[in-house]
Design an enzyme around this catalytic site. Structure first.
Site, PDB file in Angstrom:
ATOM      1  N   ASP A  22     -28.492 -15.190  40.272  1.00 35.67           N
ATOM      2  CA  ASP A  22     -29.992 -15.178  39.981  1.00 35.67           C
ATOM      3  C   ASP A  22     -30.284 -13.689  40.265  1.00 35.67           C
ATOM      4  O   ASP A  22     -29.823 -13.236  41.531  1.00 35.67           O
ATOM      5  CB  ASP A  22     -30.199 -16.092  40.915  1.00 35.67           C
ATOM      6  CG  ASP A  22     -31.710 -16.392  40.633  1.00 35.67           C
ATOM      7  OD1 ASP A  22     -32.496 -15.477  40.437  1.00 35.67           O
ATOM      8  OD2 ASP A  22     -32.268 -17.521  40.580  1.00 35.67           O
ATOM      9  N   THR A  52     -42.036  -6.929  26.014  1.00 37.92           N
ATOM     10  CA  THR A  52     -42.636  -7.313  24.774  1.00 37.92           C
ATOM     11  C   THR A  52     -43.910  -7.208  24.397  1.00 37.92           C
ATOM     12  O   THR A  52     -44.837  -6.489  25.362  1.00 37.92           O
ATOM     13  CB  THR A  52     -42.605  -8.983  25.102  1.00 37.92           C
ATOM     14  OG1 THR A  52     -43.596  -9.674  24.045  1.00 37.92           O
ATOM     15  CG2 THR A  52     -43.399  -9.330  26.529  1.00 37.92           C
ATOM     16  N   ASP A  53     -44.243  -6.942  23.096  1.00 33.20           N
ATOM     17  CA  ASP A  53     -45.526  -6.561  22.478  1.00 33.20           C
ATOM     18  C   ASP A  53     -46.485  -7.634  23.051  1.00 33.20           C
ATOM     19  O   ASP A  53     -47.941  -7.184  22.971  1.00 33.20           O
ATOM     20  CB  ASP A  53     -45.551  -6.348  20.939  1.00 33.20           C
ATOM     21  CG  ASP A  53     -45.251  -7.643  20.238  1.00 33.20           C
ATOM     22  OD1 ASP A  53     -44.800  -8.776  21.095  1.00 33.20           O
ATOM     23  OD2 ASP A  53     -45.248  -7.901  19.265  1.00 33.20           O
ATOM     24  N   GLU A  54     -46.265  -8.786  23.632  1.00 25.69           N
ATOM     25  CA  GLU A  54     -47.367  -9.804  24.043  1.00 25.69           C
ATOM     26  C   GLU A  54     -48.038  -9.306  24.890  1.00 25.69           C
ATOM     27  O   GLU A  54     -49.207  -9.682  25.281  1.00 25.69           O
ATOM     28  CB  GLU A  54     -46.581 -11.219  24.404  1.00 25.69           C
ATOM     29  CG  GLU A  54     -45.721 -11.635  23.174  1.00 25.69           C
ATOM     30  CD  GLU A  54     -45.343 -13.233  23.088  1.00 25.69           C
ATOM     31  OE1 GLU A  54     -46.020 -13.812  23.856  1.00 25.69           O
ATOM     32  OE2 GLU A  54     -44.475 -13.469  22.503  1.00 25.69           O
ATOM     33  N   TYR A  68     -46.762 -16.323  30.407  1.00 28.06           N
ATOM     34  CA  TYR A  68     -45.535 -15.584  29.954  1.00 28.06           C
ATOM     35  C   TYR A  68     -45.777 -14.098  29.916  1.00 28.06           C
ATOM     36  O   TYR A  68     -45.314 -13.228  30.475  1.00 28.06           O
ATOM     37  CB  TYR A  68     -44.676 -16.175  28.663  1.00 28.06           C
ATOM     38  CG  TYR A  68     -43.616 -15.262  28.049  1.00 28.06           C
ATOM     39  CD1 TYR A  68     -42.570 -14.921  28.771  1.00 28.06           C
ATOM     40  CD2 TYR A  68     -44.109 -14.515  26.832  1.00 28.06           C
ATOM     41  CE1 TYR A  68     -41.711 -13.809  28.218  1.00 28.06           C
ATOM     42  CE2 TYR A  68     -43.272 -13.661  26.498  1.00 28.06           C
ATOM     43  CZ  TYR A  68     -42.267 -13.224  27.205  1.00 28.06           C
ATOM     44  OH  TYR A  68     -41.260 -12.177  26.428  1.00 28.06           O
ATOM     45  N   LYS A  88     -44.877 -10.766  32.067  1.00 32.79           N
ATOM     46  CA  LYS A  88     -43.973  -9.502  31.691  1.00 32.79           C
ATOM     47  C   LYS A  88     -44.897  -8.290  31.957  1.00 32.79           C
ATOM     48  O   LYS A  88     -44.339  -7.180  32.344  1.00 32.79           O
ATOM     49  CB  LYS A  88     -43.825  -9.689  30.196  1.00 32.79           C
ATOM     50  CG  LYS A  88     -42.825 -10.875  29.816  1.00 32.79           C
ATOM     51  CD  LYS A  88     -41.312 -10.524  30.349  1.00 32.79           C
ATOM     52  CE  LYS A  88     -40.654  -9.321  29.674  1.00 32.79           C
ATOM     53  NZ  LYS A  88     -39.196  -9.316  30.049  1.00 32.79           N
ATOM     54  N   LYS A 105     -37.574 -21.757  19.695  1.00 31.63           N
ATOM     55  CA  LYS A 105     -38.647 -20.774  19.104  1.00 31.63           C
ATOM     56  C   LYS A 105     -38.589 -21.199  17.689  1.00 31.63           C
ATOM     57  O   LYS A 105     -37.824 -21.695  17.148  1.00 31.63           O
ATOM     58  CB  LYS A 105     -37.863 -19.495  19.158  1.00 31.63           C
ATOM     59  CG  LYS A 105     -37.471 -19.067  20.689  1.00 31.63           C
ATOM     60  CD  LYS A 105     -38.811 -18.512  21.562  1.00 31.63           C
ATOM     61  CE  LYS A 105     -38.384 -18.472  22.897  1.00 31.63           C
ATOM     62  NZ  LYS A 105     -37.840 -17.413  23.674  1.00 31.63           N
ATOM     63  N   LEU A 106     -39.594 -20.524  17.152  1.00 31.27           N
ATOM     64  CA  LEU A 106     -40.155 -20.855  15.825  1.00 31.27           C
ATOM     65  C   LEU A 106     -39.163 -20.868  14.707  1.00 31.27           C
ATOM     66  O   LEU A 106     -38.925 -22.288  14.176  1.00 31.27           O
ATOM     67  CB  LEU A 106     -41.316 -20.037  15.209  1.00 31.27           C
ATOM     68  CG  LEU A 106     -41.841 -20.337  13.852  1.00 31.27           C
ATOM     69  CD1 LEU A 106     -42.778 -21.503  13.783  1.00 31.27           C
ATOM     70  CD2 LEU A 106     -42.667 -19.232  13.013  1.00 31.27           C
ATOM     71  N   ARG A 144     -46.996 -12.872  13.243  1.00 29.19           N
ATOM     72  CA  ARG A 144     -46.206 -12.333  14.217  1.00 29.19           C
ATOM     73  C   ARG A 144     -45.263 -11.434  13.386  1.00 29.19           C
ATOM     74  O   ARG A 144     -45.452 -11.262  12.170  1.00 29.19           O
ATOM     75  CB  ARG A 144     -45.314 -13.239  14.685  1.00 29.19           C
ATOM     76  CG  ARG A 144     -45.608 -14.396  15.691  1.00 29.19           C
ATOM     77  CD  ARG A 144     -46.298 -13.856  16.926  1.00 29.19           C
ATOM     78  NE  ARG A 144     -46.654 -14.810  17.528  1.00 29.19           N
ATOM     79  CZ  ARG A 144     -48.020 -15.174  17.908  1.00 29.19           C
ATOM     80  NH1 ARG A 144     -48.895 -14.354  17.051  1.00 29.19           N
ATOM     81  NH2 ARG A 144     -48.539 -16.155  18.777  1.00 29.19           N
TER      82      ARG A 144
END
Ligand code: NAD
Ligand code: TYD
Length: 362
Positions: A60, A140-142, A165, A169, A204-205, A229
């Site tokens: 971990d 991530t771009d998010e 999420y 990040k 995921k999609l 996306r």
């Protein structure tokens, strides 16, 4: 760069990166640590498990003592941190683990790296590091939030994450940046758009739709399905990370994107058409809370400054991906069991009820 610690290397992108690095750089040692959550799968790494330059250790990233021991034993000089809780829907159900793994886990890695890499670890003002060390944070771009109809994400934008999420990040990015500013640590951050390709966990999609379509199960499209996306093949993402690792300027952030904006419903229809199924499988369900409307990456910095470019065009990438899933049904079957089945049932048990709700609103 000789001994690379890859965290989360049993996940979708990390495993692809491990294989790419062993392929491209036979002189590097890859030490993969992963705690093997529901998303980690050693099956994905079967082809490299006997490679003498590859070591897997179940750890971990929040376990400071073990991480420290690994740095000493393997003389780690580079970290590529993929390890994360990565699914937005799960972060809405259970935010805490996202903060714990994605933020605290990253801080533990940074701290241990700082201790091992500083020329004088006892001196808190020492900003000198051993030569060739680097910490690369895979983000991530998010973290940028949601775009309107126009515009693209650039590296200098302020962060406006909307989900637990993306907030976790973004927080990790801030901590990585702070270790650079305060302690002088050599870092890079990469921010990537949605990935697709082989071995993606079927929550995921794209893999969810392929798997459900093959079984002629309902295809749950959130809201009106017009969210956009910007899709990137996983192998292009990994070459982008490799480029930043070798050529990225110290302390810099690089967006990685493939210029492939698609509405979710377009993707779902493409999968249905390619697999020769009926659009009647599409089921509009209640929208995700706080659902980001549009992502689009401006990749000018990495393409002009570092000379990286994506190789896949989306049509070819999707063809390859679909044929991989068709030829690897066993891999999916092994995954679509246990925890995932329970999760899927919980998420979509009321989909017909949700569907009615949305139909009634129309
Ligand atoms: P994934 O969920 O498939 O894999 C994550 C891996 O991390 C798993 O193997 C899991 O076992 C491991 N992990 C989780 N908690 C851990 C812990 N505490 N210690 C050690 N290992 C742990 O995710 P992915 O899609 O491969 O994403 C990898 C990284 O890329 C993540 O940081 C994610 O935020 C980022 N990213 C993903 C996408 C995407 O489209 N998938 C896009 C942009 C950025
Ligand atoms: P996802 O793969 O979860 O990635 P992210 O949320 O990180 O972008 O979802 C991609 C898009 O697809 C997102 O707009 C949510 C939508 N989506 C659905 O419409 N139905 C689904 O069952 C899933 C999993 C996602």
């Amino acid at each position: 760069m000789e001994n690379i610690l890859v965290t989360g290397g049993a996940g979708f992108i990390g495993s692809s990166f491990v294989k790419l690095m062993l392929d491209l750089h036979p002189d590097y040692k890859i030490i993969n640590i992963d705690v093997l959550t529901y998303a980690g799968n050693l099956e994905t790494l079967k082809t490299v498990s006997d490679n003498p330059n590859y070591i897997f250790i179940k750890v971990d990233i929040r376990d400071r003592e073990k991480v420290d021991e690994i740095f000493s034993t393997y003389k780690i000089d580079t970290v590529v941190n993929f390890a994360a809780e990565s699914h937005v829907d799960r972060s809405i159900e259970e935010p805490e683990i996202f903060l714990s793994t994605n933020v605290i886990g990253t801080q533990v890695l940074l701290d241990v790296a700082k201790k091992h890499w500083k020329v004088n670890p006892e001196d808190k003002y020492c900003r000198e590091y051993k030569s060739g060390v680097k910490f690369l944070q895979v983000s991530t771009d998010e973290v940028y939030g949601s775009l309107g109809k126009t515009g693209m994400f650039v590296e200098t934008m302020s962060l406006m994450p909307n989900s637990p999420y993306s907030a976790s990040k973004a927080s990790a990015d801030m901590v990585v940046r702070a270790y650079h500013e305060t302690f002088g640590m050599p870092i890079n951050i990469t921010r990537c758009s949605n990935n697709y390709g082989p071995y993606q966990f079927p929550e995921k999609l794209i893999p969810l739709m392929i798997n459900s379509c093959l079984k002629e199960k309902k295809l749950p499209v959130y809201g009106d399905g017009m969210q956009i996306r910007d899709w990137l093949h996983v192998s292009d993402h990994c070459t982008g990370i490799d480029t930043v690792l070798h050529k990225g300027r110290d302390g810099e952030i690089y967006n990685i994107g493939g210029n492939n904006e698609k509405a979710n419903i377009e993707i779902v229809k493409l999968i249905i058409k390619t697999l020769g199924k009926s659009e009647n499988l599409i089921t509009y369900v209640k929208d995700r809370p706080g659902h980001d409307r549009r992502y689009a990456i401006d990749n000018t910095k990495i393409t002009t400054e570092l000379g990286w470019n994506p190789k896949y065009n989306f049509d070819q990438g999707m063809k390859d991906t679909l044929s991989w899933y068709l030829n690897n049904t066993e891999w999916i079957e092994n995954i679509v069991s246990g925890d995932y089945t329970k999760y899927y049932e919980k998420m979509y048990a009321n989909s017909s009820e949700k569907n009615n709700e949305i139909d009634n609103q129309k």
